[in-house]
Scaffold this motif. Structure first.
Motif, PDB file in Angstrom:
ATOM      1  N   GLU A  73      34.144 -17.401   1.974  1.00  0.00           N
ATOM      2  CA  GLU A  73      33.232 -18.959   1.456  1.00  0.00           C
ATOM      3  C   GLU A  73      34.122 -20.014  -0.073  1.00  0.00           C
ATOM      4  OE1 GLU A  73      29.771 -20.093   4.665  1.00  0.00           O
ATOM      5  OE2 GLU A  73      29.689 -18.293   3.078  1.00  0.00           O
ATOM      6  N   GLU A 189      30.083 -21.811   8.206  1.00  0.00           N
ATOM      7  CA  GLU A 189      28.882 -22.393   7.845  1.00  0.00           C
ATOM      8  C   GLU A 189      27.527 -21.714   8.501  1.00  0.00           C
ATOM      9  OE1 GLU A 189      27.792 -23.464   5.287  1.00  0.00           O
ATOM     10  OE2 GLU A 189      29.803 -24.129   3.901  1.00  0.00           O
ATOM     11  N   GLU A 219      22.794 -22.154   2.583  1.00  0.00           N
ATOM     12  CA  GLU A 219      23.161 -21.634   3.831  1.00  0.00           C
ATOM     13  C   GLU A 219      23.249 -22.014   4.375  1.00  0.00           C
ATOM     14  OE1 GLU A 219      26.532 -20.771   3.393  1.00  0.00           O
ATOM     15  OE2 GLU A 219      26.961 -18.927   1.718  1.00  0.00           O
ATOM     16  N   HIS A 222      23.499 -25.886   3.481  1.00  0.00           N
ATOM     17  CA  HIS A 222      25.339 -26.178   3.841  1.00  0.00           C
ATOM     18  C   HIS A 222      25.690 -26.353   5.126  1.00  0.00           C
ATOM     19  CE1 HIS A 222      26.176 -23.732  -0.003  1.00  0.00           C
ATOM     20  NE2 HIS A 222      25.463 -24.540  -0.408  1.00  0.00           N
TER      21      HIS A 222
END
Length: 322
Positions: A73, A189, A219, A222
Motif C-alpha cells: 500500500e 483499501e 485503514e 481510508h
C-alpha cells in the motif's frame, strides 16, 4: 430486537471463520517447512515456527504478514503522490529484499482527491515505519512488489481485466487520472480493513492487539474516504461507480469465500459506503482470502499478482476453497 438464535448463529459463524484462519496458518507453516527441506522455520528470526499441528501463528508472524501488505500500500501511494517509492532504509529486514516495479506521480485535477492521496500516503508510510519498529530485528524486508502501469500482464492490468474494466492486451494505468487512482486504491483499501479484522482474534499480546486495532481504524477511515469519493464522482459518471462495483465482484470471485465483498452502489435512495452484514458489523477476511486477492489467483499459490515472488516470512501460501 435481535433474537437469540440470530446472535448464536453470528457467533458460530465467527468461531468458524477463526477456525478457518487457524487452519490456514497451520497449512502455511507446513508449506514453509516443506520448502526448507522439512525443517521447522522460526518466526522470521524470533518465535516458533508454525508446523502442522500447532494451533496459531505467533504475534511476530501476524505482524510481519501485515507488514508485507503495508509495503504494498505504501509503495502505491508514495508513487502516486511523489513519483518515488519508500526510502531504502525502510526496506531492509529478514528474507529476500525485492525491488519495485514502479508507478508514476498522478497529475491530480481534483484538490480533494490530491489532499486525500497525500494524507493516506503519509499514513501508510507511518504504518510501515511503526511495524518495522515494533518488530525490531524480526521485521521482514520488503518483498518484490508490482505497482507498475506499463505491462498488460502486470498486477494492476490483470486486476482490471479480471473486473472487466479492460480487454485482452490492454493496460490499466492507475496513475493516469484521479478516477483511475481511486479505482486502484479501491482494490487495496477494503482488503486491508478486512485483513486486520480477520487477524485480530489471533493476536495474543494486548499491546500488539491495540496497535493492530489502531491500524485497522486508520485503514477503515481510508477505505471510507475512497468509497465516498468514488460514489460522489459516480453520481455524475455512472460508469465509475459501475467500475468500482465490478472490482468488488472480482475480489469476491478471487477470495473464494462466499459473497462478502460489497461495492459502493446501494439502493435507489442509499449509498453503500460502509460494507456491513445484516447486523451492521464489518466482515473479516482470512489470510487465505487476502492472499488470493493480492496474488490475483483463487488457487493455493505462494506468489503472483502484486507480489511476484511472494511475501517474506512464513505466511505465504494462499488457500483454494472448495
Amino acid at each position: 430486537m435481535i433474537q437469540e438464535p440470530t446472535i448464536t448463529a453470528v457467533l458460530q459463524r465467527r468461531a468458524d471463520r477463526l477456525s478457518e484462519r487457524r487452519q490456514f496458518f497451520r497449512k502455511t507453516g507446513g508449506f514453509a517447512a516443506g520448502m526448507a527441506g522439512g525443517a521447522i522455520l522460526t518466526a522470521c528470526g524470533g518465535g516458533s515456527g508454525n508446523a502442522i499441528g500447532q494451533s496459531a501463528p505467533t504475534d511476530v508472524e501476524i505482524l510481519n504478514f501485515a507488514l508485507n501488505l503495508e509495503y504494498l500500500e505504501a509503495q502505491f501511494y508514495q508513487y502516486a503522490v511523489s513519483g518515488t517509492g519508500l526510502p531504502a532504509a525502510q526496506l531492509t529486514g529478514t528474507g529476500t529484499q525485492g525491488g519495485v516495479i514502479p508507478g508514476h506521480a498522478v497529475s491530480f485535477k481534483d484538490p480533494v482527491v490530491s489532499a486525500y492521496a497525500n494524507e493516506i500516503a503519509k499514513d501508510e508510510a507511518d504504518h510501515v515505519r511503526f511495524l518495522r519498529s515494533a518488530l525490531g530485528s524480526s521485521a521482514v524486508a520488503q518483498p518484490a512488489i508490482d505497482v507498475g502501469y506499463q505491462d498488460p500482464n502486470g498486477a494492476f492490468s490483470t486486476a482490471a481485466r479480471a473486473a472487466g474494466l479492460i480487454g485482452p492486451g490492454q493496460i490499466f494505468d492507475p496513475y493516469a487520472s484521479d478516477e483511475n487512482f481511486l479505482l486502484g486504491a479501491f482494490i487495496f483499501e477494503d482488503v486491508g480493513v478486512t485483513a486486520y479484522k480477520g487477524a485480530s482474534p489471533l493476536i495474543q499480546n494486548k499491546t500488539y492487539l491495540e496497535a493492530a486495532a489502531g491500524i485497522l481504524a486508520a485503514e477503515a477511515y481510508h477505505a471510507g474516504l475512497v468509497r465516498t469519493v468514488l460514489y460522489a464522482k459516480g453520481l455524475n459518471t455512472p460508469a465509475l461507480r459501475t467500475s468500482a462495483d465490478a472490482i468488488s465482484a472480482a475480489r469476491d470471485r478471487l477470495d473464494n469465500s462466499g459473497s462478502d465483498d460489497q461495492g459502493i452502489s446501494g439502493t435507489s435512495t442509499t449509498a453503500n459506503i460502509v460494507p456491513l452484514d445484516a447486523n451492521g458489523i464489518a466482515y473479516s477476511r482470512t489470510p487465505g482470502d487476502v492472499l488470493n486477492i493480492v496474488y490475483l489467483n483463487p488457487g493455493a499459490v505462494s506468489r503472483g499478482g502484486f507480489f511476484p515472488s511472494g511475501l517474506n516470512g512464513n505466511l505465504v501460501l494462499s488457500s483454494a476453497y472448495v
